[in-house]
Design an enzyme around this catalytic site. Structure first.
Site, PDB file in Angstrom:
ATOM      1  N   ARG A  49       0.827  -1.218   0.000  1.00 16.86           N
ATOM      2  CA  ARG A  49       0.000   0.000   0.000  1.00 16.86           C
ATOM      3  C   ARG A  49       0.852   1.255   0.000  1.00 16.86           C
ATOM      4  O   ARG A  49       0.542   2.224  -0.644  1.00 16.86           O
ATOM      5  CB  ARG A  49      -0.923  -0.009   1.221  1.00 16.86           C
ATOM      6  CG  ARG A  49      -2.242  -0.646   0.876  1.00 16.86           C
ATOM      7  CD  ARG A  49      -3.269  -0.338   1.895  1.00 16.86           C
ATOM      8  NE  ARG A  49      -2.944  -0.945   3.179  1.00 16.86           N
ATOM      9  CZ  ARG A  49      -3.803  -1.059   4.172  1.00 16.86           C
ATOM     10  NH1 ARG A  49      -5.014  -0.590   4.047  1.00 16.86           N
ATOM     11  NH2 ARG A  49      -3.458  -1.616   5.297  1.00 16.86           N
ATOM     12  N   LYS A  68      -2.578 -18.503   6.957  1.00 22.38           N
ATOM     13  CA  LYS A  68      -3.345 -18.622   8.175  1.00 22.38           C
ATOM     14  C   LYS A  68      -3.182 -17.346   8.997  1.00 22.38           C
ATOM     15  O   LYS A  68      -2.179 -16.669   8.793  1.00 22.38           O
ATOM     16  CB  LYS A  68      -2.909 -19.844   8.984  1.00 22.38           C
ATOM     17  CG  LYS A  68      -1.541 -19.669   9.679  1.00 22.38           C
ATOM     18  CD  LYS A  68      -1.365 -20.622  10.808  1.00 22.38           C
ATOM     19  CE  LYS A  68      -1.665 -20.043  12.152  1.00 22.38           C
ATOM     20  NZ  LYS A  68      -0.622 -19.223  12.766  1.00 22.38           N
ATOM     21  N   HIS A 113       1.914 -23.903   7.326  1.00 27.41           N
ATOM     22  CA  HIS A 113       3.305 -24.179   6.931  1.00 27.41           C
ATOM     23  C   HIS A 113       3.859 -25.458   7.556  1.00 27.41           C
ATOM     24  O   HIS A 113       4.840 -26.002   7.071  1.00 27.41           O
ATOM     25  CB  HIS A 113       4.208 -22.965   7.201  1.00 27.41           C
ATOM     26  CG  HIS A 113       4.613 -22.773   8.623  1.00 27.41           C
ATOM     27  ND1 HIS A 113       3.827 -22.142   9.540  1.00 27.41           N
ATOM     28  CD2 HIS A 113       5.730 -23.144   9.287  1.00 27.41           C
ATOM     29  CE1 HIS A 113       4.449 -22.112  10.700  1.00 27.41           C
ATOM     30  NE2 HIS A 113       5.608 -22.719  10.586  1.00 27.41           N
ATOM     31  N   LYS A 157       6.779 -28.916   6.192  1.00 26.54           N
ATOM     32  CA  LYS A 157       8.027 -29.317   6.870  1.00 26.54           C
ATOM     33  C   LYS A 157       8.393 -30.742   6.463  1.00 26.54           C
ATOM     34  O   LYS A 157       7.539 -31.625   6.433  1.00 26.54           O
ATOM     35  CB  LYS A 157       7.849 -29.244   8.398  1.00 26.54           C
ATOM     36  CG  LYS A 157       7.779 -27.819   8.927  1.00 26.54           C
ATOM     37  CD  LYS A 157       7.686 -27.817  10.441  1.00 26.54           C
ATOM     38  CE  LYS A 157       7.359 -26.427  10.957  1.00 26.54           C
ATOM     39  NZ  LYS A 157       8.519 -25.656  11.371  1.00 26.54           N
ATOM     40  N   GLU A 182       7.921 -23.585  22.137  1.00 28.15           N
ATOM     41  CA  GLU A 182       8.751 -22.489  21.619  1.00 28.15           C
ATOM     42  C   GLU A 182       9.441 -21.808  22.780  1.00 28.15           C
ATOM     43  O   GLU A 182       8.838 -21.634  23.848  1.00 28.15           O
ATOM     44  CB  GLU A 182       7.874 -21.475  20.887  1.00 28.15           C
ATOM     45  CG  GLU A 182       7.225 -22.038  19.645  1.00 28.15           C
ATOM     46  CD  GLU A 182       6.482 -20.944  18.900  1.00 28.15           C
ATOM     47  OE1 GLU A 182       7.122 -20.250  18.105  1.00 28.15           O
ATOM     48  OE2 GLU A 182       5.278 -20.780  19.127  1.00 28.15           O
ATOM     49  N   ASP A 242      -3.867 -19.638  17.545  1.00 26.47           N
ATOM     50  CA  ASP A 242      -2.634 -19.442  16.785  1.00 26.47           C
ATOM     51  C   ASP A 242      -1.981 -20.770  16.405  1.00 26.47           C
ATOM     52  O   ASP A 242      -1.402 -20.900  15.331  1.00 26.47           O
ATOM     53  CB  ASP A 242      -1.657 -18.602  17.638  1.00 26.47           C
ATOM     54  CG  ASP A 242      -0.406 -18.199  16.878  1.00 26.47           C
ATOM     55  OD1 ASP A 242      -0.518 -17.851  15.692  1.00 26.47           O
ATOM     56  OD2 ASP A 242       0.697 -18.236  17.476  1.00 26.47           O
ATOM     57  N   HIS A 278      -1.835 -25.906  13.147  1.00 29.49           N
ATOM     58  CA  HIS A 278      -0.680 -26.807  13.153  1.00 29.49           C
ATOM     59  C   HIS A 278      -0.932 -28.083  13.967  1.00 29.49           C
ATOM     60  O   HIS A 278      -0.662 -29.187  13.523  1.00 29.49           O
ATOM     61  CB  HIS A 278       0.558 -26.115  13.718  1.00 29.49           C
ATOM     62  CG  HIS A 278       0.861 -24.788  13.097  1.00 29.49           C
ATOM     63  ND1 HIS A 278       0.687 -24.549  11.761  1.00 29.49           N
ATOM     64  CD2 HIS A 278       1.325 -23.620  13.619  1.00 29.49           C
ATOM     65  CE1 HIS A 278       1.039 -23.298  11.485  1.00 29.49           C
ATOM     66  NE2 HIS A 278       1.417 -22.722  12.603  1.00 29.49           N
ATOM     67  N   LYS A 338       4.492 -20.599  24.434  1.00 31.22           N
ATOM     68  CA  LYS A 338       5.621 -19.689  24.231  1.00 31.22           C
ATOM     69  C   LYS A 338       6.429 -19.673  25.526  1.00 31.22           C
ATOM     70  O   LYS A 338       5.896 -19.913  26.612  1.00 31.22           O
ATOM     71  CB  LYS A 338       5.120 -18.266  23.974  1.00 31.22           C
ATOM     72  CG  LYS A 338       4.168 -18.149  22.799  1.00 31.22           C
ATOM     73  CD  LYS A 338       4.891 -17.837  21.529  1.00 31.22           C
ATOM     74  CE  LYS A 338       3.929 -17.630  20.379  1.00 31.22           C
ATOM     75  NZ  LYS A 338       4.517 -17.929  19.086  1.00 31.22           N
TER      76      LYS A 338
HETATM   77  C1  BG6 Z   1       3.007 -19.608  13.418  1.00 31.36           C
HETATM   78  C2  BG6 Z   1       2.488 -18.934  14.653  1.00 31.36           C
HETATM   79  O1  BG6 Z   1       1.945 -20.099  12.646  1.00 31.36           O
HETATM   80  O2  BG6 Z   1       3.864 -20.673  13.773  1.00 31.36           O
HETATM   81  C3  BG6 Z   1       3.637 -18.432  15.505  1.00 31.36           C
HETATM   82  O3  BG6 Z   1       1.650 -17.850  14.298  1.00 31.36           O
HETATM   83  C4  BG6 Z   1       4.620 -19.549  15.786  1.00 31.36           C
HETATM   84  O4  BG6 Z   1       3.165 -17.878  16.735  1.00 31.36           O
HETATM   85  C5  BG6 Z   1       5.023 -20.266  14.500  1.00 31.36           C
HETATM   86  O5  BG6 Z   1       5.759 -18.981  16.405  1.00 31.36           O
HETATM   87  C6  BG6 Z   1       5.844 -21.509  14.810  1.00 31.36           C
HETATM   88  O6  BG6 Z   1       6.353 -22.044  13.604  1.00 31.36           O
HETATM   89  P1  BG6 Z   1       7.704 -22.868  13.558  1.00 31.36           P
HETATM   90  O7  BG6 Z   1       7.855 -23.262  12.136  1.00 31.36           O
HETATM   91  O8  BG6 Z   1       8.778 -21.932  14.038  1.00 31.36           O
HETATM   92  O9  BG6 Z   1       7.534 -24.038  14.486  1.00 31.36           O
END
Ligand code: BG6
Length: 493
Positions: free
Chosen positions: A50, A149, A179, A183, A217, A236, A241, A341
């Site tokens: 934008r 997502k 994503h 993997k 994480e 999230d 996932h 987290k």
């Molecule tokens: C994302 C989340 O989809 O996946 C994040 O929004 C998260 O909060 C991330 O940190 C984790 O992905 P990966 O590939 O680092 O395990």
């Protein structure tokens, strides 16, 4: 050896093309694929944003993004020359019907190119963006749209987005990204389950006591705290996932790797998930939020301090769930899910805990008759470990000991592990939807998640504090302890 076949000539248009996802993931992934010779001559990448930016400034931005992301030996001048010539920046507000002429004219110069529109923008803009693409006359039967997502924030909003997008694109043209499905180790789950006859007879309630899926994480929410405050760990991570991982572990063997076969099996699992209700929510879920602590020897702030918000916050940065799958294969074999987290380390793994032997023939003092355990390490140290009970050698009494049979993918294949986005982008360009989510998967997953959120609300279930650098609140330990089980915490090795 991997073989690289170039994709047909394409025009990839990234909306949000100068944003965070684009700089951290998409552009570096595209550079890698170009480096391996997977792009045909003339293929182009359009980054749309934008805020305006001169073409040279944009090229400089991409160069910096690559410098941040790539190792020195991954960058080479020849690829950069080729790659940078593919890049174009356009200024455009995707939510308005005006200002499409420049981009439209550029795309129409190459009517034979496959057009891929990647929406790396707010999900609330997906519907309007699809509509404007249609109004600008840029969609043909070979065009594809990629949605990042989260698709919505609940079932209703996900449905509305899907309806809007599917008014313009046929479902087979819509690529919804999770994503995790890109993997390597997640894909390897299919090989482990369906390329080895050893596991299938055991992959069921009769042999498996329970399953654990941990996605931990070490990072906090950092500069995403504002987004995170509206989202929380359940939306999230679990909605997408973790439920995808659960589906891949729990699904029946599909007839083939064809996308429709895979999707049908995953949807059956989602349909069989037992709803979580106000009556059960306190027994089967745990919500946590980190307070200041130490991770990897470093002192870190609590979530509320990161958020810099006056007043309390009740957003969960940790969630644990006991999920039950009501079908023949998994009756009475719970799936315990946990993500958070600021846990002690970044580690994702799936554990199949097998049942104990039916009867012990060994004297009571012969040591650990530990039930077998299969650990699938998704990241880091990708690999598979199977715990086997053995006899310790030597004279004297019979001593049992559980030893790991360890398969390390990173040692066996000392290659660069491509980022998930590299594979996913290539699959879109090639038109293979197997690694993407069908709208029904997304919507069913939301229905189950909505049930949890509504039950939390109904029961006013607050988050429990946990100290950053620990494995979550004490109730998470209790969740399994109540069932006479315990979490396996991913180790450092
Ligand atoms: C994302 C989340 O989809 O996946 C994040 O929004 C998260 O909060 C991330 O940190 C984790 O992905 P990966 O590939 O680092 O395990």
């Amino acid at each position: 050896m991997a073989q690289f076949v170039p994709a047909d000539p394409f025009d990839l248009v990234i909306f949000g093309g100068t944003g965070d996802l684009s700089q951290r993931k998409l552009l570096p992934a595209l550079f890698h694929r170009d480096r391996d010779g997977q792009f045909s001559d003339g293929s182009r990448i359009f980054a749309v944003s934008r805020g305006g930016m001169a073409q040279e400034e944009f090229i400089g931005l991409v160069r910096q993004a690559l410098a941040r992301k790539l190792h020195a030996d991954e960058f080479d001048g020849a690829t950069w020359q080729r790659f940078s010539r593919r890049l174009f920046h356009y200024r455009l507000d995707v939510t308005t019907a005006d200002g499409w002429d420049g981009l439209g004219a550029a795309l129409k110069q190459e009517p034979d190119h496959i057009r891929v529109f990647y929406l790396a923008t707010l999900p609330s803009l997906y519907g309007a963006s699809a509509g404007n693409l249609a109004r600008a006359g840029l969609i043909d039967s070979r065009s594809r749209i990629v949605l990042e997502k989260p698709i919505g924030a609940d079932y209703a909003s996900a449905r509305a987005i899907n309806d809007d997008v599917c008014r313009v694109f046929h479902e087979s043209q819509v690529y919804r990204i999770d994503h995790y499905l890109g993997k390597e180790t997640v894909q390897n789950l299919a090989a482990l389950r369906f390329a080895n006859s050893l596991f299938e007879p055991l992959w069921r309630h009769a042999a498996v006591d329970h399953v654990q899926i941990t996605v931990a994480e070490d990072l906090g929410t950092g500069n995403r705290a504002g987004f995170y405050e509206r989202t929380g760990a359940l939306r999230d991570m679990v909605q997408n996932h973790m439920l995808q991982l659960l589906c891949l572990v729990a699904m029946e063997p599909p007839l083939s790797l064809d996308h429709e076969e895979l999707r049908n099996e995953k949807i059956k699992v989602l349909k069989a998930l037992r709803p979580i209700t106000p009556d059960t929510v306190k027994q089967v879920t745990v919500r946590g939020q980190y307070v200041a602590g130490a991770v990897g020897g470093e002192l870190v702030k609590g979530y509320r301090e990161e958020l810099e918000q006056d007043g309390p916050s009740d957003t969960e940065t940790f969630v644990a769930i006991k999920a039950e799958i009501d079908n023949w294969r998994w009756a009475d074999t719970p799936f315990y899910l946990r993500t958070g987290k600021r846990l002690p380390r970044k580690a994702s793994e799936i554990v199949l805990q097998f049942r104990p032997v039916a009867h012990s023939i060994f004297p009571e003092d012969s040591g650990d008759l530990v039930p077998n355990r299969l650990v699938i390490r998704l990241q880091p140290n990708e690999g598979v470990q199977l715990g086997i009970v053995t006899k310790e050698p030597g004279p004297g009494s019979f001593r049992l000991r559980s030893l790991p049979l360890n398969l390390s993918f990173t040692e066996t294949y000392p290659l660069r592990y491509p980022d998930a986005y590299e594979r996913l982008l290539m699959e879109v360009l090639r038109g293979n939807p197997a690694l993407f989510m069908h709208r029904e998967e997304v919507e069913r997953a939301w229905q189950w998640i909505d049930g949890i959120i509504e039950s939390w609300r109904d029961r006013r279930m607050k988050t429990q504090d946990y100290v950053a650098g620990t494995w979550g609140p004490t109730d998470s330990v209790r969740l399994l302890d109540r069932d006479g089980r315990e979490w396996r915490n991913p180790s450092e090795e």
